[in-house]
Scaffold this motif. Structure first.
Motif, short mmCIF file in Angstrom:
data_model
loop_
_atom_site.label_atom_id
_atom_site.label_comp_id
_atom_site.label_asym_id
_atom_site.label_seq_id
_atom_site.Cartn_x
_atom_site.Cartn_y
_atom_site.Cartn_z
N PRO A 129 0.98 5.53 0.37
CA PRO A 129 -0.06 6.76 0.74
C PRO A 129 -0.32 7.40 -0.52
CG PRO A 129 2.24 7.06 1.35
CD PRO A 129 2.18 5.44 0.88
N HIS A 167 0.93 -1.29 0.05
CA HIS A 167 -0.02 -0.08 0.00
C HIS A 167 0.87 1.33 -0.05
CE1 HIS A 167 -3.52 2.63 0.62
NE2 HIS A 167 -2.75 2.96 1.75
N ASP A 188 4.24 14.89 0.51
CA ASP A 188 3.65 15.70 1.44
C ASP A 188 3.69 17.28 0.97
OD1 ASP A 188 2.34 15.09 4.01
OD2 ASP A 188 4.15 14.51 4.86
N ASP A 240 -3.80 8.83 -1.18
CA ASP A 240 -4.73 8.26 -0.45
C ASP A 240 -5.62 9.03 0.51
OD1 ASP A 240 -5.65 6.60 2.35
OD2 ASP A 240 -4.86 4.91 0.96
N THR A 241 -6.78 8.65 0.85
CA THR A 241 -7.63 9.70 1.85
C THR A 241 -7.30 9.74 3.15
OG1 THR A 241 -9.19 7.79 2.13
CG2 THR A 241 -9.73 9.19 0.28
N ASN A 242 -6.33 8.80 3.55
CA ASN A 242 -5.94 8.79 5.17
C ASN A 242 -4.75 9.50 4.91
OD1 ASN A 242 -7.80 7.33 6.22
ND2 ASN A 242 -7.11 5.43 5.40
N PHE A 243 -3.97 9.76 3.96
CA PHE A 243 -2.75 10.59 3.70
C PHE A 243 -2.74 12.08 3.85
CE2 PHE A 243 0.97 11.91 1.10
CZ PHE A 243 1.99 11.60 2.01
N ASP A 247 -11.11 6.31 -6.24
CA ASP A 247 -11.46 6.21 -4.87
C ASP A 247 -10.19 6.78 -4.11
OD1 ASP A 247 -8.97 4.19 -5.15
OD2 ASP A 247 -10.03 2.68 -4.53
N ARG A 248 -9.53 7.72 -4.62
CA ARG A 248 -8.12 8.44 -4.00
C ARG A 248 -8.49 10.00 -4.21
NH1 ARG A 248 -2.65 6.34 -3.00
NH2 ARG A 248 -3.09 4.06 -2.51
N HIS A 249 -8.02 10.94 -3.66
CA HIS A 249 -7.89 12.42 -4.00
C HIS A 249 -6.95 12.30 -5.28
CE1 HIS A 249 -10.37 13.04 -0.67
NE2 HIS A 249 -9.30 13.03 0.08
N PRO A 281 -5.57 15.50 3.74
CA PRO A 281 -7.14 16.25 4.49
C PRO A 281 -8.00 16.09 2.94
CG PRO A 281 -5.69 17.87 4.39
CD PRO A 281 -4.81 16.67 4.03
#
Length: 250
Positions: free
Chosen positions: A4, A2, A122, A76-79, A23-25, A81
């Motif tokens: 990010p 996986h 990031d 990834d939506t958890n990586f 399903d990702r930004h 906002p």
């Protein structure tokens, strides 16, 4: 394994409109050529030096009027906002363009994730999420009613002609006053303002396509003088056509 976020570069031929959803930004950039994006009753143009930030799970329609090469980054939506809007198109700064290019080298799907790649991703997210707070004004509504959608289609097809509003109203079967109300209600702008935006959108496509002289582009999109074209272009984009084309270059 996986990841990010990861980046990829792809080339596509001219393609009719297709529905698209991930399903990702999704950060989408055109390196060459231009794309058209449609969502929530509006159409955006995506030439080089601009990017689209699309929220995960948000359906959009993408058409490719000319061959295009894209640089994309999927987060990834958890990586990261949530983006500030479901779909935002904005100008890339030199820093953002450099970060997109660096992601294409260090954060591809087939590379093992590294701390350096994550730090670049990031930084890219921080920069582009901030840029997305100032969306581009170069957007055209698509309309809701069949009559207005047909009027918009006819207007776009006949940009180079000196089409009158009365002729357009007759072709869609409405009185001029009724069609004017449709534009105000469904587009929140007049037909004349919509026509001006469509002409500038087409001009941006031509500027992105190659080295066609600006004067030739101005006449091709319906302007009878270069000064009027330059003034309308600068009013919408804050730059001259020549400056805008220069922003496409690395």
């Amino acid at each position: 394994m996986h990841r990010p976020a990861y980046s990829f570069v792809r080339s596509f031929p001219a393609t009719p409109a297709n529905d698209f959803q991930v399903d990702r930004h999704y950060l989408l950039c055109a390196s060459t050529g231009a794309l058209r994006l449609e969502a929530e009753g509006a159409t955006w143009l995506l030439p080089p030096a601009r990017a689209a930030l699309i929220t995960a799970g948000r359906p959009i329609r993408i058409s490719i009027p000319q061959p295009v090469t894209t640089s994309s980054v999927l987060f990834d939506t958890n990586f990261v906002p949530p983006p500030p809007a479901p779909l935002t198109v904005f100008d890339l700064t030199p820093l953002a363009r450099a970060l997109v290019a660096e992601c294409g080298l260090c954060a591809t799907e087939d590379q093992p994730p590294s701390r350096y790649a994550e730090s670049v991703l990031d930084a890219l997210a921080a920069v582009t999420w901030k840029l997305a707070e100032q969306p581009s004004p170069v957007v055209v509504p698509t309309g809701r009613s069949p009559e207005l959608r047909r009027a918009l289609h006819l207007t776009e097809q006949r940009l180079a002609e000196q089409l009158t509003f009365e002729e357009l109203a007759a072709e869609v079967g409405l009185a001029p006053r009724s069609l004017a109300r449709r534009f105000e209600d469904e587009c929140d702008m007049t037909w004349r303002a919509t026509l001006r935006r469509m002409r500038i959108l087409r001009a941006i496509e031509e500027l992105a396509a190659g080295d066609t002289p600006v004067t030739k582009i101005a006449y091709a999109v319906g302007y009878t003088s270069l000064s009027a074209f330059n003034a309308a272009f600068r009013q919408l984009t804050t730059r001259s056509p020549t400056e805008y084309r220069a922003s496409f270059r690395p």
